[in-house]
Design an enzyme around this catalytic site. Structure first.
Site, PDB file in Angstrom:
ATOM      1  CB  VAL A 130      -0.976   0.023   1.199  1.00 50.09           C
ATOM      2  CG1 VAL A 130      -2.102  -0.962   1.008  1.00 50.09           C
ATOM      3  CG2 VAL A 130      -0.255  -0.244   2.509  1.00 50.09           C
ATOM      4  CE  LYS A 131       5.662   0.692  -3.620  1.00 53.23           C
ATOM      5  NZ  LYS A 131       4.810  -0.442  -4.058  1.00 53.23           N
ATOM      6  NE  ARG A 132      -3.071   3.580   1.678  1.00 52.13           N
ATOM      7  CZ  ARG A 132      -3.390   3.248   0.447  1.00 52.13           C
ATOM      8  NH1 ARG A 132      -2.513   3.460  -0.534  1.00 52.13           N
ATOM      9  NH2 ARG A 132      -4.544   2.707   0.157  1.00 52.13           N
TER      10      ARG A 132
END
Length: 274
Positions: free
Chosen positions: A94-96
């Site tokens: 998700v690379k949040r």
């Protein structure tokens, strides 16, 4: 068990190869499927059936499900649940990256076991400052989950941030190197492996950064994108045993043949173990 202990055991049992379950439009068309929710579901669940029983880790990329709205996210929930039921660990890509309560909300969405999107680990971006991901780190600790921090990515734009020096002089650490040092501290003393990992591309070339930080390493770019077992050994050296080599197209292009996809996972694991 902590995530670090679970992933260490899973890699020993099933091998270090990870399949990215990335249902982008081109692959749906290659499979003869429509680019709609029905095609998404057929594609994603067929891949789960093929690879989750034999992979140590699967890595669904959230964006390819989110683009279909709530119905696509419902498919993602099914992918996570079915993959875990088949024995694979789920690393949700998700690379949040955010701050404060928003960062905590992301942590609750993806790492709290009561959430329908709860996964074993997630990818995060620390480039608002490493402290910005503290809510995700703390929530992962609370629930024995894992966090993979973007450190040395293989996209061509990455070095303009990750290779920048954090101070004057050639001896100052790079931003990417500083991320690794944060992880080294988080994983200090953990056995058999820490739960806080790094994303380091399998095609980054040479680096003088010590990547043996007692944590798992996600190495995307293996296979069709050019990364080889020799690259893994050369880049990661003593940390090679902690590397989860990831590929998507290398396996997914063989679908919808379940047997062919499953055999590709076994072949990749044999090559990496060799």
């Amino acid at each position: 068990m902590t995530f670090g202990a679970r992933v260490h055991a899973a890699m020993a049992d099933r091998g270090p190869f990870c399949v990215g379950i990335d249902p982008h439009a081109g692959l749906l068309h290659e499979w003869g499927l429509a680019d709609d929710v029905a095609g998404l579901e057929r594609f994603a669940l067929t891949v789960v059936e093929a690879v989750a029983p034999v992979c140590s880790v699967v890595k669904p990329q959230s964006a390819f499900y989110e683009r279909f709205g709530s119905r696509g996210v419902a498919v993602l929930e099914r992918v996570i649940a079915d993959s875990r039921a088949a024995g694979a660990l789920v690393l949700l890509d998700v690379k949040r990256g955010d701050i404060g309560s928003t960062s905590q909300a992301y942590a609750d969405a993806y790492l709290d076991p009561t959430s329908p999107l709860a996964s074993d680990a997630i990818t995060v971006s620390p480039y608002l400052g490493f402290g910005s991901v503290s809510p995700m780190i703390d929530t992962a600790r609370k629930h024995d989950a894992g966090v993979f921090v973007l450190a040395l990515t293989s996209n061509k734009e990455g070095p303009e941030v990750q290779s920048a020096r954090t101070g004057a002089g050639a001896g100052a650490p790079t931003v990417g190197g500083l991320m690794i040092e944060h992880l080294r501290r988080l994983n200090d003393g953990a056995e058999p492996l820490g739960s806080f990992g790094a994303v380091v591309g399998a095609t980054i070339g040479e680096t003088d950064i010590d990547l043996d930080f007692n944590g798992p390493i996600l190495a995307p770019g293996f296979g069709a994108q050019g990364g080889t077992p020799a690259d893994i050994r050369r880049i990661f050296g003593p940390a090679t045993g902690n590397v989860i080599a990831s590929s998507s197209r290398e396996v997914l292009r063989l679908g919808p043949d379940v047997t062919a996809m499953r055999e590709a996972v076994r072949t990749a694991n044999e090559a990496l173990r060799g």
